[in-house]
Scaffold this active site. Sequence first.
Site, short mmCIF file in Angstrom:
data_model
loop_
_atom_site.label_atom_id
_atom_site.label_comp_id
_atom_site.label_asym_id
_atom_site.label_seq_id
_atom_site.Cartn_x
_atom_site.Cartn_y
_atom_site.Cartn_z
N TYR A 194 5.33 -7.36 -12.86
CA TYR A 194 5.14 -8.00 -11.56
C TYR A 194 6.42 -8.05 -10.74
CZ TYR A 194 0.27 -9.22 -12.27
OH TYR A 194 -1.09 -9.13 -12.44
N ASN A 206 -5.05 -8.71 -1.27
CA ASN A 206 -3.72 -8.20 -1.62
C ASN A 206 -2.76 -9.33 -1.95
OD1 ASN A 206 -4.85 -5.78 -1.08
ND2 ASN A 206 -3.86 -5.49 0.90
N ASP A 228 0.53 -8.81 -1.72
CA ASP A 228 1.78 -8.59 -0.99
C ASP A 228 1.79 -9.46 0.28
OD1 ASP A 228 0.60 -7.18 1.31
OD2 ASP A 228 0.28 -5.49 -0.05
N HIS A 246 -6.54 -13.53 -3.90
CA HIS A 246 -6.04 -13.21 -5.24
C HIS A 246 -4.59 -13.66 -5.44
CE1 HIS A 246 -9.38 -9.94 -5.83
NE2 HIS A 246 -9.83 -11.17 -5.91
N CYS A 252 2.62 -25.99 -16.66
CA CYS A 252 2.29 -27.19 -15.86
C CYS A 252 1.91 -26.88 -14.42
CB CYS A 252 3.45 -28.19 -15.90
SG CYS A 252 4.86 -27.72 -14.84
N GLY A 296 -10.19 -0.80 3.24
CA GLY A 296 -9.39 -0.39 2.08
C GLY A 296 -9.69 -1.15 0.81
N THR A 297 -10.96 -1.40 0.56
CA THR A 297 -11.30 -2.06 -0.70
C THR A 297 -12.42 -1.30 -1.40
OG1 THR A 297 -12.10 -4.09 -1.74
CG2 THR A 297 -12.77 -3.75 0.55
N ASN A 305 -12.40 3.25 5.25
CA ASN A 305 -11.99 3.73 3.93
C ASN A 305 -12.11 5.25 3.94
OD1 ASN A 305 -11.95 4.22 1.01
ND2 ASN A 305 -12.45 2.06 0.77
N ALA A 352 -6.84 3.71 7.03
CA ALA A 352 -6.77 2.51 7.86
C ALA A 352 -5.70 2.64 8.95
CB ALA A 352 -6.48 1.29 6.98
P1 OAD Z 1 -8.76 -0.77 -5.21
O1 OAD Z 1 -7.53 -0.10 -5.74
O2 OAD Z 1 -9.88 -1.04 -6.13
O3 OAD Z 1 -9.37 0.07 -4.00
C1 OAD Z 1 -8.59 0.55 -2.97
C2 OAD Z 1 -9.50 1.19 -1.94
O4 OAD Z 1 -8.70 1.60 -0.87
C3 OAD Z 1 -10.28 2.41 -2.44
O5 OAD Z 1 -11.64 2.26 -2.06
C4 OAD Z 1 -9.63 3.57 -1.68
O6 OAD Z 1 -10.59 4.60 -1.34
C5 OAD Z 1 -9.16 2.87 -0.43
N1 OAD Z 1 -8.02 3.49 0.26
C6 OAD Z 1 -7.03 4.26 -0.25
N2 OAD Z 1 -6.17 4.63 0.70
C7 OAD Z 1 -6.62 4.09 1.86
C8 OAD Z 1 -6.17 4.11 3.21
N3 OAD Z 1 -5.06 4.77 3.57
N4 OAD Z 1 -6.89 3.44 4.14
C9 OAD Z 1 -8.02 2.77 3.79
N5 OAD Z 1 -8.49 2.73 2.54
C10 OAD Z 1 -7.81 3.37 1.58
O7 OAD Z 1 -8.25 -2.10 -4.51
P2 OAD Z 1 -9.02 -3.42 -4.15
O8 OAD Z 1 -10.40 -3.14 -3.64
O9 OAD Z 1 -8.11 -4.22 -3.29
O10 OAD Z 1 -7.69 -8.07 -8.20
O11 OAD Z 1 -9.13 -4.11 -5.54
C11 OAD Z 1 -9.68 -5.37 -5.60
C12 OAD Z 1 -9.04 -6.16 -6.68
O12 OAD Z 1 -9.13 -5.42 -7.88
C13 OAD Z 1 -7.55 -6.37 -6.54
O13 OAD Z 1 -7.22 -7.41 -5.65
C14 OAD Z 1 -7.20 -6.75 -7.95
C15 OAD Z 1 -8.04 -5.77 -8.73
O14 OAD Z 1 -8.63 -6.26 -9.82
C16 OAD Z 1 -6.97 -8.89 -8.93
O15 OAD Z 1 -5.85 -8.61 -9.32
C17 OAD Z 1 -7.66 -10.18 -9.23
#
Ligand code: OAD
Length: 251
Positions: A66, A101, A103, A118, A129, A193-194, A219, A237
């Site tokens: 991390y 995210n 960040d 998250h 604690c 982007g998810t 996406n 994005a």
């Molecule tokens: P992912 O890594 O699962 O997905 C990222 C998404 O971004 C994918 O669908 C890609 O196609 C898309 N992507 C890539 N480049 C891109 C761009 N330039 N513009 C737009 N989209 C793009 O990430 P998350 O969906 O954020 O949770 O993952 C969700 C959660 O899964 C995270 O927060 C984390 C993980 O488990 C925890 O840590 C609790």
Amino acid sequence: MIPDALSTALRKARHLVVFTGAGVSAESGIPTFRDALSGLWERFDPAELATPSAFRRDPALVWGWYEWRRMKVLQAQPNPAHRAIAALAERVEKLTLITQNVDDLHERAGSRDVIHLHGSLHAPRCFACGRPHAISEVPEEPAEGRCLEPPRCQRCNGKVRPGVVWFGEALPEAALRAAFKAAGECDVLLSIGTSGVVQPAASIPQLALQSGATVAHINPQPSGQGGAREFSLAGAAGVVLPELLGQLDAR
Ligand code: OAD
């Protein structure tokens, strides 16, 4: 190409929800969660490092990973997608920004009151604690692949953990409540982007849709079911969002 029905819905929107995932930070050089890890971390599965049991078993490994990620974020800059989202807030009556995210690139682009579902890399706390722990701005030992003993809590001497939500942990209650409320009330939701695989966050666009909002997925991978109020804008994005903003300004 932004569909007219979406531009019209955005122009009329009184409450816009922007829901972001790792893809929004990809163009800043932050690897998405499901990207294979590179270099010295590639032998680890992120899903196996992001758990309370991994931290109990090997705190230096997890803390080191991390801190390396925090360093990557500190070295990164917000990209045109983060900046377009901050600019959108100036164009609508109300904008709620919900991110998965960990960040701080939305904040550094100028967004305020970001809901971090998250948690955050920048808000560590004691594993025992829960006391928040102030860490130095620059990670102590930022080398890739390096294990790093976590600092100790100043109150109970427990080990300090990253302030993120790990697999198997509950999401911060107030953040989740605020996110669901906004999704249920908004006129338009942009899901950016998810991959939409991690619950309960992944159900937020669905809730907005069921509550009558217009939903657009941004996406490079086409997403969503499609339908009169659901759009898929296939692209990065950092390209699509400035285009969307330009279209709103061109009215
Ligand atoms: P992912 O890594 O699962 O997905 C990222 C998404 O971004 C994918 O669908 C890609 O196609 C898309 N992507 C890539 N480049 C891109 C761009 N330039 N513009 C737009 N989209 C793009 O990430 P998350 O969906 O954020 O949770 O993952 C969700 C959660 O899964 C995270 O927060 C984390 C993980 O488990 C925890 O840590 C609790």
